[in-house]
Design a protein around this motif. Sequence first.
Motif, PDB file in Angstrom:
ATOM      1  N   SER A 110       0.801  -1.223   0.000  1.00  0.00           N
ATOM      2  CA  SER A 110       0.000   0.000   0.000  1.00  0.00           C
ATOM      3  C   SER A 110       0.837   1.279   0.000  1.00  0.00           C
ATOM      4  CB  SER A 110      -0.948   0.009   1.202  1.00  0.00           C
ATOM      5  OG  SER A 110      -0.214  -0.042   2.402  1.00  0.00           O
ATOM      6  N   VAL A 111       2.105   1.197   0.402  1.00  0.00           N
ATOM      7  CA  VAL A 111       2.928   2.410   0.478  1.00  0.00           C
ATOM      8  C   VAL A 111       4.140   2.374  -0.437  1.00  0.00           C
ATOM      9  CG1 VAL A 111       2.215   2.712   2.874  1.00  0.00           C
ATOM     10  CG2 VAL A 111       4.461   1.702   2.365  1.00  0.00           C
ATOM     11  N   LYS A 112       4.405   1.230  -1.041  1.00  0.00           N
ATOM     12  CA  LYS A 112       5.603   1.093  -1.865  1.00  0.00           C
ATOM     13  C   LYS A 112       5.577   2.111  -2.995  1.00  0.00           C
ATOM     14  CE  LYS A 112       8.620  -2.497  -3.630  1.00  0.00           C
ATOM     15  NZ  LYS A 112       8.795  -3.955  -3.828  1.00  0.00           N
ATOM     16  N   GLY A 113       6.693   2.808  -3.172  1.00  0.00           N
ATOM     17  CA  GLY A 113       6.776   3.844  -4.185  1.00  0.00           C
ATOM     18  C   GLY A 113       6.385   5.220  -3.697  1.00  0.00           C
ATOM     19  N   ARG A 114       5.769   5.295  -2.513  1.00  0.00           N
ATOM     20  CA  ARG A 114       5.356   6.585  -1.958  1.00  0.00           C
ATOM     21  C   ARG A 114       6.098   6.915  -0.664  1.00  0.00           C
ATOM     22  NH1 ARG A 114       0.368   7.297  -0.088  1.00  0.00           N
ATOM     23  NH2 ARG A 114       0.017   5.084   0.444  1.00  0.00           N
ATOM     24  N   PHE A 115       6.401   5.897   0.137  1.00  0.00           N
ATOM     25  CA  PHE A 115       7.079   6.084   1.422  1.00  0.00           C
ATOM     26  C   PHE A 115       8.512   5.577   1.323  1.00  0.00           C
ATOM     27  CE2 PHE A 115       3.124   5.777   4.417  1.00  0.00           C
ATOM     28  CZ  PHE A 115       2.484   6.744   3.653  1.00  0.00           C
TER      29      PHE A 115
END
Length: 128
Positions: free
Chosen positions: A63-68
């Motif tokens: 759900s957060v990979k690439g953003r966090f």
Amino acid sequence: QVQLVESGGGSAQAGGSLRLSCAASGYTYNSGCMAWFRQAPGKNREGVAAIYRGGTSTTYSTSVKGRFTISQDNAMNTLYLQMNNLKPEDTAMYYCAVGGWKTTIQALRLDTRSYNYWGQGTQVTVSS
């Protein structure tokens, strides 16, 4: 005794950014695994990101990979979570944690049962 203190939470608009910090005492940063977890009201605590042995390996939830991005400053004994392109579903209390021996297994690094020490949390609220 390991002590963890999170900071940096707050409110943001969707698409915005926040950076969380976790100051640790009583722990040697390069020796094991640290992670960020989050818990939204009425939901289970879930793993967000983990960093192992000073950054030799990082693990992210889908759900957060690439953003966090998780990182640590060993000299300052501080763990960070850079959160970009925030979404309303990122709204939760965020916790940092220090892992035990189970975190030597990569598949267990986002499992709450692998962690022995927890901070008090910092709230992140994202509005649409």
